[in-house]
Design an enzyme around this catalytic site. Sequence first.
Site, PDB file in Angstrom:
ATOM      1  CB  ALA B 200      -0.885   0.007   1.240  1.00 21.89           C
ATOM      2  CG  ASP B 260      -4.760   7.891  -9.515  1.00 22.42           C
ATOM      3  OD1 ASP B 260      -4.087   7.170 -10.263  1.00 22.42           O
ATOM      4  OD2 ASP B 260      -5.481   7.446  -8.609  1.00 22.42           O
ATOM      5  CE  LYS B 292      -6.615   4.350  -7.324  1.00 25.54           C
ATOM      6  NZ  LYS B 292      -5.393   3.618  -7.691  1.00 25.54           N
TER       7      LYS B 292
END
Lengths: 494, 494
Positions: B200, B260, B292
Amino acid sequence: MPKIRRIPIDTHPENTAFLLRHAGGYSPEQFQALRKIRITGSCGEILATLALVDDPALLEPDEIGLGEQAFRRMGLPEGEEVEFAQALPPASLEYVRRKIDGDTLSESELNAIIRDISGHRYSPMEIGAFLVACASFMSTQETLAMTRAMIDVGNRLHWDAPLVVDKHCIGGIPGNRTSMIVVPIVAAHGLMIPKTSSRAITSPSGTADTMEVLANVDLTAERMSEIVATEKAVLAWGGRVNLSPADDVLISVERPLRIDTFEQMVASIMSKKAAAGSTHLVIDIPVGPTAKVRSQAEAVRLRKLFEYVARHIGIVTDIVITDGSEPIGRGIGPVLEARDVMAVLNNDEEAPEDLRDRALLLAGRVLDFDPSLEGGKGYARALEMLASGAALAAMERLIDAQGRQTLKLEPGHHQFEVRARSAGRVTAIDCHLIARIARMAGAPIDKTAGIDLFAKIGSQLRAGDPLYRIHAGTRTGLDFAREMAAENSGYELR
Amino acid sequence: MPKIRRIPIDTHPENTAFLLRHAGGYSPEQFQALRKIRITGSCGEILATLALVDDPALLEPDEIGLGEQAFRRMGLPEGEEVEFAQALPPASLEYVRRKIDGDTLSESELNAIIRDISGHRYSPMEIGAFLVACASFMSTQETLAMTRAMIDVGNRLHWDAPLVVDKHCIGGIPGNRTSMIVVPIVAAHGLMIPKTSSRAITSPSGTADTMEVLANVDLTAERMSEIVATEKAVLAWGGRVNLSPADDVLISVERPLRIDTFEQMVASIMSKKAAAGSTHLVIDIPVGPTAKVRSQAEAVRLRKLFEYVARHIGIVTDIVITDGSEPIGRGIGPVLEARDVMAVLNNDEEAPEDLRDRALLLAGRVLDFDPSLEGGKGYARALEMLASGAALAAMERLIDAQGRQTLKLEPGHHQFEVRARSAGRVTAIDCHLIARIARMAGAPIDKTAGIDLFAKIGSQLRAGDPLYRIHAGTRTGLDFAREMAAENSGYELR
């Protein structure tokens, strides 16, 4: 609570804090994951990048080390207790992310970003992200908002005069040292012109670097006030008086990335001018194939952006678009430029004509701000001040007031002449390249280093005629510059 | 020539070099202006950020200090002589500047950038600038070129099988630990599935973190090969085998900036899959208001980008768009997730149904790659492998092969239940916020920390019913998480 220990390591411009890796109590791995900590003491807080120390000789387990920059910014004596915690990223980074996504930001959002940047709460990476996002799109309103925000976070100089004039060139043209001629002309006429200038960052010399050849430029705001009170003028380094701390931080990232958008340029220049207390400003935009602005159309877009921001922050502005196709004057580099400037002020026959003409043009436009002068008479008045020796006298008084340099510097004794390989007429001179060669020679840190130009556009040359002479204070500097010039002299002959 | 001295200071991930400020010979002020130096030794060179030292006890004048990271990367013993010089900025930065200006870059230009980034020749600031410039616009061709460049600079794993399958989720949904169920199902069926996963970075747990609760995941490429030869599978940490060193560097900047974009995501994932030797890949794209990907239209754009890049680098890809409106399973955080995974594999009645269903769906799609299975029979076969206990047996063998953890971890003993303030039906759960609360509790570094969900969307609750229990291994972790949950539980009831 851990105690501060000063670590004699300088990591300028970043704050660095040191913790013993295996100190009990904290979990340095967790801090490491975030890399940034907030250190809070009795009189404020700083953010610092964390480095872990594995040698107990450097740091006790109950100590937190501060590098020299962090120690200075913390402002506490060694042994003081402080608290520290993971630094949360500044909240304004959320706006930066929105800007990256293409949003237009509000005045208060830009304000928050600029406040955090000037407060050293952004990492260079975060500043880079903000600047690149701005470079991809920034509205005129955002440019204005950013200018205002940058003014707000800095100091502001105040002058006791209704008319405080200034002159600024956007840069990019080597040898273009007109400010040091314009300022004494304007002062001799009687307008107030307190000029703060920068040192060179990517150029071979800034006005502050060249002026420093003649006089001290590192003046406090108080000393500047005293000098302006008697001389109507000053030619000082602006870095000392903290006019735009946000801009200083932004520039440290812009320059290595070579981000030079019109929006950043306007915000940077106009915020400094407002902070310096200018009411009237002449801006010189040189246009040329190797200048910062490469076409008339671009120059017009930049002019409009300057005018928009200037109007809204209340500075009367006159934009002059000039020829930026080649270097101005002969000398490039602090000592050589100072020589040219003094030659013009002295009315020497040998003084470079283009530097004199450019300075008179700009001084005339500045003097046209004076309501007591008949419209359009600025140029004639400027010429009068220069020809009469009044400007020279004003410059000499200014040098004495600021503190005359006792050491008279000569152009660097290591010299090399770069010559024309074939005959022809000079058709182009690459401003960028000439500036880089002068820097390779050592300018501006070596004040005696630089380039002395012997030919300009239009010069008719025979093969072997000298194009310019490289000067350097060191053999290494000369060799570096010579090598670069051998690859490409920067001159085109046809 | 100066000699290397190891300085016991860790400035990960940056290389730092130390020079005595007043050492004779050099001009540290000049180096300081550039901040970066290139150090050349008998077996290679590194770039390092320069720090100046003012204490002669730390460093002799004829020494150059290297921080631990720089010392490791330099790979020479202490006392070796090295040369150093100002580091010129990498030439590929010119392309970054063009990208900032809006240009589209060629394959060879992107290659040069990625090579320099993976060679640690870019500063975080420069990487940030590149990423933000890419975030503003990047063509599909550029995305493909970047993927290829990232593959080229890393290691590549080779497997002795015609069909090497893999499964990847783009992330963002807490508790979505399907890989640890899909891999044993697929291995039990007999396809080769050597899965490398990340730890992570911004989530409460990565597959590698959760698997590590049960088994060692830090395996060399050799050990992975041995395990795959017997077990057809592995569940290892990808960081050890250096599959995409460029991506590792990019991620260190993307995450703090929260960049992102789809283009970065595709290049990152596909370069790692190609390097891991996959021939067939199922990609899970969860769509939901706090996932996302937030809409079906976005999911389709992402799917097409994946398909374009996958086709050109020669990986057969099946994209599955799934429901990402809430966390999957009950446990969030390494220990709690491992518990859920084992419950599903054990066919426990209490096992979270949504995790089981999602894993079966994806495992079925992976098995549909097997040409020996009749079309569309993948799901039935996956179900058979799970229900029969074959998947559990495969998992147990895999754990033993990788090295079973001897210490059995329990969910953190510091606990707190977050309860519904009023009665109602759960209409939304914020994936982001739930992940942040779990991280505040200490996950993933504290493997026992996390969240155990008692209610999912659709649950009918009375006031005071528990929404979830926070677990933490430390009091501080629990307090942090509790505080955050008190502000906003992440649940909406209506």
